[in-house]
Design an enzyme around this catalytic site. Structure first.
Site, PDB file in Angstrom:
ATOM      1  N   ASN A  23       0.730  -1.192  -0.275  1.00 17.03           N
ATOM      2  CA  ASN A  23      -0.478  -0.348  -0.141  1.00 17.03           C
ATOM      3  C   ASN A  23       0.921   1.460   0.189  1.00 17.03           C
ATOM      4  O   ASN A  23       0.572   2.104  -0.233  1.00 17.03           O
ATOM      5  CB  ASN A  23      -0.977   0.258   1.072  1.00 17.03           C
ATOM      6  CG  ASN A  23      -2.389  -0.970   1.201  1.00 17.03           C
ATOM      7  OD1 ASN A  23      -2.628  -1.223  -0.125  1.00 17.03           O
ATOM      8  ND2 ASN A  23      -2.624  -1.393   2.301  1.00 17.03           N
ATOM      9  N   CYS A 116      -9.542  -5.386  -6.474  1.00 18.42           N
ATOM     10  CA  CYS A 116     -10.942  -5.641  -5.863  1.00 18.42           C
ATOM     11  C   CYS A 116     -12.132  -5.150  -5.506  1.00 18.42           C
ATOM     12  O   CYS A 116     -12.178  -3.865  -5.540  1.00 18.42           O
ATOM     13  CB  CYS A 116      -9.815  -6.200  -3.998  1.00 18.42           C
ATOM     14  SG  CYS A 116      -8.382  -7.621  -4.498  1.00 18.42           S
ATOM     15  N   ASP A 304      -8.248  -4.255   6.116  1.00 23.92           N
ATOM     16  CA  ASP A 304      -7.487  -5.084   5.698  1.00 23.92           C
ATOM     17  C   ASP A 304      -6.767  -6.432   6.013  1.00 23.92           C
ATOM     18  O   ASP A 304      -6.518  -7.692   5.423  1.00 23.92           O
ATOM     19  CB  ASP A 304      -5.936  -4.189   4.865  1.00 23.92           C
ATOM     20  CG  ASP A 304      -6.526  -3.908   3.448  1.00 23.92           C
ATOM     21  OD1 ASP A 304      -7.447  -4.159   2.974  1.00 23.92           O
ATOM     22  OD2 ASP A 304      -5.120  -3.228   3.599  1.00 23.92           O
ATOM     23  N   ARG A 396      -1.001 -10.440  -5.846  1.00 24.31           N
ATOM     24  CA  ARG A 396      -1.180  -8.925  -6.470  1.00 24.31           C
ATOM     25  C   ARG A 396      -0.807  -8.309  -4.781  1.00 24.31           C
ATOM     26  O   ARG A 396       0.237  -7.160  -4.665  1.00 24.31           O
ATOM     27  CB  ARG A 396      -2.656  -8.385  -6.231  1.00 24.31           C
ATOM     28  CG  ARG A 396      -3.783  -8.470  -7.325  1.00 24.31           C
ATOM     29  CD  ARG A 396      -4.412  -7.733  -7.296  1.00 24.31           C
ATOM     30  NE  ARG A 396      -4.433  -6.318  -6.745  1.00 24.31           N
ATOM     31  CZ  ARG A 396      -5.153  -5.961  -5.947  1.00 24.31           C
ATOM     32  NH1 ARG A 396      -5.656  -6.670  -5.514  1.00 24.31           N
ATOM     33  NH2 ARG A 396      -5.477  -5.288  -5.860  1.00 24.31           N
TER      34      ARG A 396
END
Length: 422
Positions: A23, A116, A304, A396
C-alpha cells in the site's frame, strides 16, 4: 489459471521476513513521476501490482530500472497520454496517477481504476479535492478528464479519512500555488512514507501522520530517494498464522507500532506472541478466547486484516463478533470458510463467529486479495487438502507467499492446473 494447493495442519517453525508494503509502494511509484529528475525507491515488493504500475510507466514513456528490491524511475522523457482502461483497470492504485499528472501537467485523462471488488469505493473525495484546488472534472463514461489552468492552495476538509484521497490531494498540492491544508487526513504509516519521499524531492509538507497535513506548493521537484516501509498487513497475516500453527515462528523485519491494534486483540484472545524490537515470535495456543473487533481507520483495527482475522476467530472458544465499517463486500470469503467447517453468520456489516470449529480442506475461491489470504490461513490450519482458485488476487499483494510458507514447513504449492493424483 493458477491454483494454490495446501495440505494443511502442518506446524510452522523458522523465520518469515516481511517485504516492503504494497500500500506504500503503489503510491510511491506514481509520486516519483512528479519530479523532473530520476528517483530511487528501495525495498520494492515483487508483486503483480508493481508490474501493473510499471506497465503504466512504460506507456507514459517513463524509464524504469530494476535491481534487487529497488527501482529507479526516470521521468525525463515522459509523455502525458490518456491512460486506457486495459492498463488502469489492473489495480485500484492507478488512481494515484490522477494527482501526480495533475500536479505536473495540470491535465489528466484516464479510465476508472480497477482493483478488488470489495465495495463501491468511490473516488469522489479525490475528485472533490482536485476541484477545490481549482481543477475541473469531466466524466465521459468510465473516463475522467481532469484539468486546471492553475492549481491554487486551499483548505480541504475530508468527510472520511481516506488514505487514497489524502495521498492524491497531497500529490496535486505539491505544485499548487500557495498553501493547502488537508483536514481529517488519514494517518496511516504509508502516508508518512509517501510524504517523506516527496520531501526528499523538495516538497514542503508537514503534519503527515496527524489529522492535519499542510503542503506549500513548489515550482519544481528534483531527484529523491526512499525505502518502502515493511508491510504491516503482510506482517499481520503471518502473525495470525503463527498464532494458530506456529512453533517459535518469527515474523521479522516489522515495525510493531504499526501493528498495535492487532497485537492488542491477539493478546486479549490469549494468543501466544512475544513482541520484539523489529519482530514478533508466535506459538500456537489451543486455548484461545472469543474476541470482538470493529474495523476503522489507523491506528484502529485495519480493514485489510479483518478477513484474515476472521479465520483466527473460528479457533476461539465462544462467540466472536466482527464489525466491518469501511467496505460493504468484505465478507465474500465467509461462504468458503463455512464450506470448510466454520460457523459464521453475517448480517449487513457484522459477522458472528461461533468457535471453536474444526476446518477441513475443500475447493474454495479467492474473491479478492485479503479474502484469498484468509483462505490460505484456513487451508494451513485445516485437515486434508485445500484448493484455492483465482489466486491472482493473492499474488497482487503477497510477495513470495508460497516460498515464505514453504520455508517454514508448510505443504503449499502453486500450479497452473490440478495435477492428476496430486
Amino acid at each position: 489459471m493458477k491454483k494454490i494447493i495446501i495440505n494443511g495442519n502442518k506446524e510452522l517453525s523458522g523465520t518469515i521476513r516481511i517485504s516492503g508494503a504494497k500500500n506504500a509502494a503503489v503510491a510511491l511509484i506514481p509520486a516519483a513521476i512528479i519530479s523532473d529528475e530520476p528517483s530511487t525507491i528501495c525495498n520494492i515488493p515483487e508483486i503483480s501490482d508493481i508490474n501493473s504500475l510499471e506497465t503504466i510507466l512504460s506507456f507514459l514513456n517513463i524509464k524504469t530500472t530494476r535491481a534487487t528490491e529497488s527501482m529507479v524511475i526516470d521521468p525525463t522523457n515522459m509523455n502525458n497520454r490518456s491512460i486506457p482502461e486495459e492498463i488502469s483497470s489492473k489495480l485500484r492504485a492507478s488512481y494515484y496517477f490522477m494527482g501526480a499528472l495533475l500536479a505536473k501537467y495540470k491535465y489528466v485523462e484516464m479510465n476508472f481504476p480497477g482493483g478488488c471488488k470489495i465495495g463501491s469505493r468511490p473516488i469522489n473525495y479525490h475528485l472533490e479535492g482536485f476541484k477545490k484546488l481549482g481543477a475541473t472534472v469531466k466524466e465521459i463514461g468510465d473516463k475522467y478528464i481532469i484539468k486546471a489552468e492553475k492549481l491554487k492552495g486551499t483548505n480541504i476538509n475530508l468527510e472520511k479519512a481516506s488514505v487514497g484521497a489524502t495521498i492524491n490531494i497531497m500529490f496535486a498540492a505539491t505544485k499548487a500555488e500557495g498553501t493547502t491544508t488537508i483536514n481529517n487526513a488519514a494517518k496511516e504509516p504509508e502516508i508518512i512514507n509517501v510524504a517523506q519521499f516527496l520531501k526528499s524531492m523538495g516538497a514542503k509538507i508537514s503534519g503527515e501522520g496527524t489529522e492535519t497535513i499542510t503542503i506549500t506548493g513548489v515550482d519544481r521537484l528534483s531527484k529523491g530517494q526512499t525505502e518502502v516501509i515493511p508491510d504491516r498487513i503482510e506482517a499481520g497475516t503471518y502473525v495470525i498464522i503463527g498464532s494458530l500453527i506456529g512453533k517459535n515462528l518469527k515474523i521479522d523485519n516489522i515495525i510493531p507500532e504499526h501493528l498495535q491494534a492487532l497485537i492488542h486483540k491477539l493478546q486479549e484472545a490469549n494468543a501466544n506472541i512475544q513482541v520484539g524490537i523489529d519482530n514478533i515470535t508466535c506459538n500456537k495456543n489451543d486455548n484461545l478466547k472469543a474476541i470482538n473487533i470493529v474495523t476503522s481507520y489507523y491506528p484502529d483495527f485495519p480493514t485489510d486484516l479483518q478477513q484474515p482475522f476472521s479465520v483466527f476467530t473460528t479457533q476461539c472458544e465462544g462467540k466472536s463478533m466482527i464489525k466491518e465499517t469501511l467496505y460493504e463486500n468484505r465478507f465474500m470469503h465467509v461462504p468458503y470458510l463455512n464450506k470448510m467447517g466454520a460457523n459464521i453468520k453475517t448480517e449487513k456489516d457484522t459477522a458472528i463467529i461461533i468457535g471453536k470449529t474444526k476446518l477441513v480442506g475443500t475447493d474454495v475461491v479467492a474473491t479478492d486479495l485479503r479474502a484469498g489470504a484468509s483462505l490460505v490461513i484456513a487451508g494451513l490450519i485445516a485437515e486434508d487438502k485445500t484448493i484455492i482458485s483465482e489466486v491472482e488476487h493473492i499474488l497482487r499483494g503477497y510477495e513470495g507467499i508460497i516460498e515464505k510458507l514453504t520455508n517454514v514447513g508448510a505443504d503449499i504449492k502453486i500450479v497452473e492446473e490440478i495435477p492428476v493424483n496430486s
